[in-house]
Design an enzyme around this catalytic site. Structure first.
Site, PDB file in Angstrom:
ATOM      1  N   TRP A 179       0.848  -1.195   0.000  1.00  0.00           N
ATOM      2  CA  TRP A 179       0.000   0.000   0.000  1.00  0.00           C
ATOM      3  C   TRP A 179       0.873   1.231   0.000  1.00  0.00           C
ATOM      4  O   TRP A 179       1.952   1.258   0.617  1.00  0.00           O
ATOM      5  CB  TRP A 179      -0.900   0.008   1.248  1.00  0.00           C
ATOM      6  CG  TRP A 179      -1.661   1.301   1.442  1.00  0.00           C
ATOM      7  CD1 TRP A 179      -2.855   1.647   0.875  1.00  0.00           C
ATOM      8  CD2 TRP A 179      -1.284   2.408   2.269  1.00  0.00           C
ATOM      9  NE1 TRP A 179      -3.235   2.906   1.281  1.00  0.00           N
ATOM     10  CE2 TRP A 179      -2.292   3.389   2.146  1.00  0.00           C
ATOM     11  CE3 TRP A 179      -0.193   2.675   3.094  1.00  0.00           C
ATOM     12  CZ2 TRP A 179      -2.226   4.621   2.817  1.00  0.00           C
ATOM     13  CZ3 TRP A 179      -0.122   3.891   3.762  1.00  0.00           C
ATOM     14  CH2 TRP A 179      -1.141   4.841   3.633  1.00  0.00           C
ATOM     15  N   ALA A 202       9.513  -0.861   2.710  1.00  0.00           N
ATOM     16  CA  ALA A 202       9.439  -1.906   1.692  1.00  0.00           C
ATOM     17  C   ALA A 202      10.237  -1.485   0.468  1.00  0.00           C
ATOM     18  O   ALA A 202      10.370  -0.282   0.182  1.00  0.00           O
ATOM     19  CB  ALA A 202       7.986  -2.160   1.311  1.00  0.00           C
ATOM     20  N   CYS A 253       3.277  -7.509   1.292  1.00  0.00           N
ATOM     21  CA  CYS A 253       4.480  -8.159   0.751  1.00  0.00           C
ATOM     22  C   CYS A 253       4.368  -9.678   0.778  1.00  0.00           C
ATOM     23  O   CYS A 253       5.385 -10.385   0.675  1.00  0.00           O
ATOM     24  CB  CYS A 253       5.733  -7.703   1.510  1.00  0.00           C
ATOM     25  SG  CYS A 253       5.979  -5.921   1.472  1.00  0.00           S
TER      26      CYS A 253
END
Length: 295
Positions: A79, A219, A250
């Site tokens: 996201w 991320a 993920c």
């Protein structure tokens, strides 16, 4: 590697639509490949959006059919949104191209930036990105039994804020040696298909800090085309992490997510961290002379 130029595309009320930013990445990528511009890092925030890398499984997407943008980067679903700093370093890599080395350099720059902000972070073997380590199951179970009430989930005599300030190294040093019997009743341990979205807030990714588990702070997902990188990293500064509860972030079912603000106990916005992030991205990405991995 050449010098690194930073471009601020938009933050807050000027957050940049994902498709618009993706198109800008393509434009900059083409210009960098043609040596018309130097290595460039786009920095921005996005309005709320889910994006899925090439390895995303159908059962990791939102259960309610929320739209997801499929992209050409590696990795799985994540996201992006307000409170999250997104960076797209578009760099010409030396040959022979080493994609893993590039990911490791991004991780290193983010780890150094977090350290300067006061947060100890690390890598987790087999999982890209930047992580805050949790406590082992034995410690979490014992401490939960010791403390009840407002301070539940922290060690006796320690506040949650004090617990968050303990370094990952200190926590790792306290992990018990391997061996002996571990009674772990966590349903995620032996169930590869466990879905936290169907099991209430107790196992929600956004609550990993309360459970004192490993939690992802940043991320990384990239693509390399014609020797030039695209996509990059996202660093959670002060987002609403419950957005992650609608997906399997993920593709990882046994860990969660966190933010700089949650871990440090003070509000830290994406614009707040720009100078620190730029400093360490520049230092790591321009100083390193990557070598090919040994075969």
């Amino acid at each position: 590697m050449s010098d690194l130029h930073f471009v601020h595309l938009g933050f807050g009320a000027n957050a940049v639509d994902y498709q618009e930013a993706w198109q800008e990445q393509r434009r900059v990528h083409a210009a960098r490949f043609a040596d018309e511009i130097p290595d460039t890092c786009l920095l921005l925030e996005h309005p709320p959006v889910y994006t899925a890398g090439r390895r995303t499984a159908d059962n990791e997407r939102p259960l309610d059919g929320t739209p997801v943008i499929d992209v050409d980067r590696g990795g799985k679903i994540t996201w992006h949104g307000p409170g999250q700093l997104v960076g797209y370093p578009i760099l010409k890599l030396p040959r022979p191209v080493d994609v893993v080395a590039h990911v490791r350099r991004l991780e290193e720059a983010l780890i150094l930036a977090c350290a300067e902000l006061g947060l100890e972070t690390t890598r987790v073997e087999g999982r890209s990105g930047v992580w805050v380590l949790g406590d082992p199951v034995e410690r979490r179970s014992r401490d939960a039994a010791q403390v009840e009430g407002p301070g539940r989930g922290t060690r006796t005599g320690h506040s949650a804020e004090a617990e968050s300030r303990r370094s990952a190294t200190e926590r790792a040093a306290e992990r018990p040696a391997t061996g002996g019997l571990t009674l772990d009743l966590d349903p995620r341990v032996n169930d590869e298909e466990f879905d936290p979205r169907l099991n209430g807030p107790e196992y929600a990714p956004s609550n990993a800090g309360q459970r004192r588990e490993d939690r992802k702070l940043a991320a990384i997902g990239i693509r390399v085309a014609k020797g030039v990188t695209m996509h990059g990293f996202s660093l959670n500064c002060n987002p609403d992490n419950t957005w992650f509860d609608r997906i399997v972030p993920c593709g990882i079912r046994d860990a969660g997510v966190t933010s700089l603000s949650n871990e440090l106990g003070r509000d830290i916005s994406a614009p707040d961290v720009l100078p620190v992030i730029e400093k360490h991205l520049h230092g790591v990405l321009t100083a390193a002379e990557p070598l090919a991995r040994a075969v």
